[in-house]
Design an enzyme around this catalytic site. Structure first.
Site, mmCIF file in Angstrom:
data_model
loop_
_atom_site.group_PDB
_atom_site.id
_atom_site.type_symbol
_atom_site.label_atom_id
_atom_site.label_comp_id
_atom_site.label_asym_id
_atom_site.label_seq_id
_atom_site.Cartn_x
_atom_site.Cartn_y
_atom_site.Cartn_z
ATOM 1 N N ASN A 168 0.888 -1.162 0.000
ATOM 2 C CA ASN A 168 0.000 0.000 0.000
ATOM 3 C C ASN A 168 0.922 1.207 0.000
ATOM 4 O O ASN A 168 1.544 1.529 1.021
ATOM 5 C CB ASN A 168 -0.901 -0.007 1.233
ATOM 6 C CG ASN A 168 -1.763 1.233 1.344
ATOM 7 O OD1 ASN A 168 -1.598 2.198 0.607
ATOM 8 N ND2 ASN A 168 -2.682 1.223 2.287
ATOM 9 N N ARG A 211 0.465 4.230 0.150
ATOM 10 C CA ARG A 211 0.106 5.336 1.046
ATOM 11 C C ARG A 211 0.524 5.058 2.496
ATOM 12 O O ARG A 211 0.440 5.931 3.344
ATOM 13 C CB ARG A 211 -1.391 5.602 0.974
ATOM 14 C CG ARG A 211 -1.810 6.026 -0.439
ATOM 15 C CD ARG A 211 -3.217 6.458 -0.481
ATOM 16 N NE ARG A 211 -3.267 7.805 0.096
ATOM 17 C CZ ARG A 211 -4.340 8.555 0.141
ATOM 18 N NH1 ARG A 211 -5.461 8.095 -0.337
ATOM 19 N NH2 ARG A 211 -4.313 9.746 0.674
ATOM 20 N N CYS A 212 0.984 3.854 2.759
ATOM 21 C CA CYS A 212 1.377 3.443 4.109
ATOM 22 C C CYS A 212 2.885 3.626 4.280
ATOM 23 O O CYS A 212 3.678 3.037 3.537
ATOM 24 C CB CYS A 212 0.983 1.980 4.327
ATOM 25 S SG CYS A 212 1.598 1.282 5.869
ATOM 26 N N SER A 213 3.280 4.410 5.262
ATOM 27 C CA SER A 213 4.709 4.676 5.470
ATOM 28 C C SER A 213 5.468 3.400 5.832
ATOM 29 O O SER A 213 6.604 3.206 5.397
ATOM 30 C CB SER A 213 4.908 5.736 6.551
ATOM 31 O OG SER A 213 4.409 5.288 7.799
#
Length: 113
Positions: free
Chosen positions: A7, A9-11
């Site tokens: 993902n 968008r996930c750091s």
């Protein structure tokens, strides 16, 4: 080759991917939010992880709380819920051969090397 369920968008997912890239590994990135996994694919990942399906659920996600929290769901129903709402799935997941890990913390992905 490592299959990396990502993902962007996930750091934590970005950090784990960077760690694997720095090791020079060949990586196939699967953007599971754009192309949801099938029931069979997700079941296989869960088996490789050696966990119960509920342990792959992010139970603090809104979709889980609103739609499933407090229900007595079968393993199959939990897998179907993650397919319907892929944001509920823990991430990232790295798979290499018969080994799989959840990258929490991100350094955990190095365990499959």
């Amino acid at each position: 080759m490592i299959t990396f369920y990502h993902n962007s968008r996930c750091s934590k997912s970005r950090e784990a991917l960077k760690l694997l890239e720095e090791k020079g590994e060949t990586i196939e990135i699967v953007k599971y939010l754009q192309k949801p996994l099938t029931h069979a694919e997700l079941k296989q990942i869960i088996e490789l992880l050696g966990i119960e399906p509920i342990n792959l659920v992010r139970t603090q996600e809104k979709d889980w709380k609103v739609n499933y929290s407090g229900q007595n769901l079968s393993d199959s129903q939990i897998i179907d819920a993650m397919i319907e709402h892929p944001r509920m799935m823990e991430r990232p997941i790295a798979v290499k051969g018969t080994k799989a890990v959840i990258g929490r913390p991100p350094e955990k992905v190095l365990d499959i090397l």
